[in-house]
Design a protein around this motif. Structure first.
Motif, PDB file in Angstrom:
ATOM      1  N   GLY A  37       0.784  -1.237   0.000  1.00 24.91           N
ATOM      2  CA  GLY A  37       0.000   0.000   0.000  1.00 24.91           C
ATOM      3  C   GLY A  37       0.810   1.278   0.000  1.00 24.91           C
ATOM      4  N   ALA A  38       2.121   1.189  -0.291  1.00 23.56           N
ATOM      5  CA  ALA A  38       2.961   2.387  -0.304  1.00 23.56           C
ATOM      6  C   ALA A  38       3.097   2.979  -1.701  1.00 23.56           C
ATOM      7  N   ALA A  39       2.444   2.384  -2.689  1.00 23.82           N
ATOM      8  CA  ALA A  39       2.463   2.898  -4.054  1.00 23.82           C
ATOM      9  C   ALA A  39       1.206   2.413  -4.759  1.00 23.82           C
ATOM     10  N   ALA A  40       0.772   3.161  -5.748  1.00 24.09           N
ATOM     11  CA  ALA A  40      -0.398   2.783  -6.537  1.00 24.09           C
ATOM     12  C   ALA A  40       0.023   1.871  -7.690  1.00 24.09           C
ATOM     13  N   ALA A  41      -0.913   1.052  -8.153  1.00 23.36           N
ATOM     14  CA  ALA A  41      -0.605   0.154  -9.269  1.00 23.36           C
ATOM     15  C   ALA A  41      -0.168   0.941 -10.504  1.00 23.36           C
ATOM     16  N   ASP A  42      -0.824   2.077 -10.764  1.00 26.13           N
ATOM     17  CA  ASP A  42      -0.441   2.891 -11.923  1.00 26.13           C
ATOM     18  C   ASP A  42       0.991   3.388 -11.809  1.00 26.13           C
ATOM     19  N   ASP A  43       1.439   3.674 -10.576  1.00 26.71           N
ATOM     20  CA  ASP A  43       2.823   4.106 -10.376  1.00 26.71           C
ATOM     21  C   ASP A  43       3.796   2.991 -10.744  1.00 26.71           C
ATOM     22  N   VAL A  74      23.055   6.934 -16.163  1.00 32.74           N
ATOM     23  CA  VAL A  74      22.554   6.943 -14.794  1.00 32.74           C
ATOM     24  C   VAL A  74      21.170   7.571 -14.746  1.00 32.74           C
ATOM     25  N   ALA A  75      20.944   8.621 -15.532  1.00 35.52           N
ATOM     26  CA  ALA A  75      19.645   9.302 -15.542  1.00 35.52           C
ATOM     27  C   ALA A  75      18.539   8.399 -16.047  1.00 35.52           C
ATOM     28  N   SER A  76      18.890   7.379 -16.843  1.00 38.07           N
ATOM     29  CA  SER A  76      17.878   6.503 -17.431  1.00 38.07           C
ATOM     30  C   SER A  76      17.400   5.418 -16.473  1.00 38.07           C
ATOM     31  N   THR A  77      17.911   5.410 -15.223  1.00 37.12           N
ATOM     32  CA  THR A  77      17.542   4.351 -14.287  1.00 37.12           C
ATOM     33  C   THR A  77      16.171   4.569 -13.657  1.00 37.12           C
ATOM     34  N   GLY A  78      15.559   5.740 -13.876  1.00 38.08           N
ATOM     35  CA  GLY A  78      14.174   5.920 -13.475  1.00 38.08           C
ATOM     36  C   GLY A  78      13.979   6.469 -12.074  1.00 38.08           C
ATOM     37  N   ALA A  79      12.693   6.615 -11.725  1.00 37.69           N
ATOM     38  CA  ALA A  79      12.300   7.191 -10.441  1.00 37.69           C
ATOM     39  C   ALA A  79      12.033   6.095  -9.428  1.00 37.69           C
ATOM     40  N   TRP A  80      11.869   6.515  -8.165  1.00 39.51           N
ATOM     41  CA  TRP A  80      11.615   5.584  -7.072  1.00 39.51           C
ATOM     42  C   TRP A  80      10.428   6.067  -6.261  1.00 39.51           C
ATOM     43  N   PRO A  81       9.825   5.193  -5.434  1.00 41.94           N
ATOM     44  CA  PRO A  81       8.695   5.623  -4.603  1.00 41.94           C
ATOM     45  C   PRO A  81       9.047   6.811  -3.717  1.00 41.94           C
ATOM     46  N   ALA A  82       8.038   7.608  -3.388  1.00 38.66           N
ATOM     47  CA  ALA A  82       8.270   8.830  -2.610  1.00 38.66           C
ATOM     48  C   ALA A  82       8.910   8.540  -1.261  1.00 38.66           C
TER      49      ALA A  82
END
Length: 252
Positions: free
Chosen positions: A10-16, A171-179
């Motif tokens: 429950g710490a992230a949404a499925a769409d995320d 390195v920039a292409s590695t993406g984002a992470w949960p808040a």
């Protein structure tokens, strides 16, 4: 792994999770290695049209999967794999896998922009002791220091004048992470990703600045412990992130 574990708690949404997966590939498809597991998870086998990634998420939740772990095996270093199996062989071939209790997931890039996840039934084993992130971070630093002199003498990437920009782009292409991603995990992952980019560039070099067979062997010997340290740092950082994210979610 981090996004999926966060979503399961429950710490992230499925769409995320689905949005984050686009950093790996534009299309993710899912199949199951055996008929029994396919039936239990309501997912297709390998001889059927594959399912979408969203169906795998739903199957993991229905299965009762909890926080998982990543496996980054290579020949000679198969930490995280238990025994000989098709799952273990495929995880070593691909160099990447995710393990939940009773399930193993191997992501294979089967075409440009296409990642196929194959799900394997695994015996349920006791949870493994986490790799201390502090020790993994120190190992990364020590491997860098040990390799620096050799790599400098071999002049790796000497013919790549924009090497720093290339590293930054990768390195920039590695993406984002949960808040709620813990900062220490982010910091260690950032260092590991930077070193992984350097290793990729060194591997692409022709032949990495080495001018003789003996120099090429020196380069390989210098890079090997650094590659091992990168994998260990990534495993430890992801383990800590999964633990922190799930604990945070469980408290709310």
């Amino acid at each position: 792994m981090v996004w999926t574990s966060a979503w399961l708690h429950g710490a992230a949404a499925a769409d995320d999770v689905l949005d984050a997966s686009q950093e790996w590939g534009e299309l993710h498809e899912v199949v199951v290695a055996d008929q029994g597991t396919a039936t239990a998870l309501d997912l297709p086998t390998r001889d059927e049209p594959p399912a979408a990634l969203a169906m795998l998420l739903a199957a993991l939740r229905q299965y009762g999967a909890s926080a998982g772990r990543i496996v980054l095996p290579v020949p000679g270093d198969v930490r995280g794999l238990d025994g000989k199996s098709e799952f273990a062989a495929e995880a070593i071939r691909v160099g990447d896998a995710a393990v939940f209790a009773g399930l193993g997931l191997v992501p294979d890039r089967v075409a440009d922009g296409v990642v196929r996840w194959t799900v394997y039934d695994l015996p349920v084993t006791p949870p493994q002791a986490p790799e201390p992130i502090g020790a993994a971070d120190r190992e990364l630093s020590e491997a860098m220091r040990a390799a620096a002199g050799t790599l400098a003498s071999l002049d790796v990437a000497r013919d790549r004048p924009n090497v720093r920009a290339e590293i930054a782009e990768r390195v920039a292409s590695t993406g984002a992470w949960p808040a709620a991603m813990p900062q220490r995990s982010l910091r260690v992952l950032q260092r590991a990703n930077e070193l992984a980019a350097i290793l990729e560039l060194a591997a692409e070099d022709e032949p990495g600045g080495a001018v003789s067979a003996s120099a090429a062997l020196q380069r390989a010997d210098a890079l090997r412990p650094l590659s091992d340290a990168v994998r260990a740092a990534r495993r430890a950082a992801v383990q800590e992130a999964v633990s922190v994210l799930t604990d945070h979610a469980d408290r709310h």
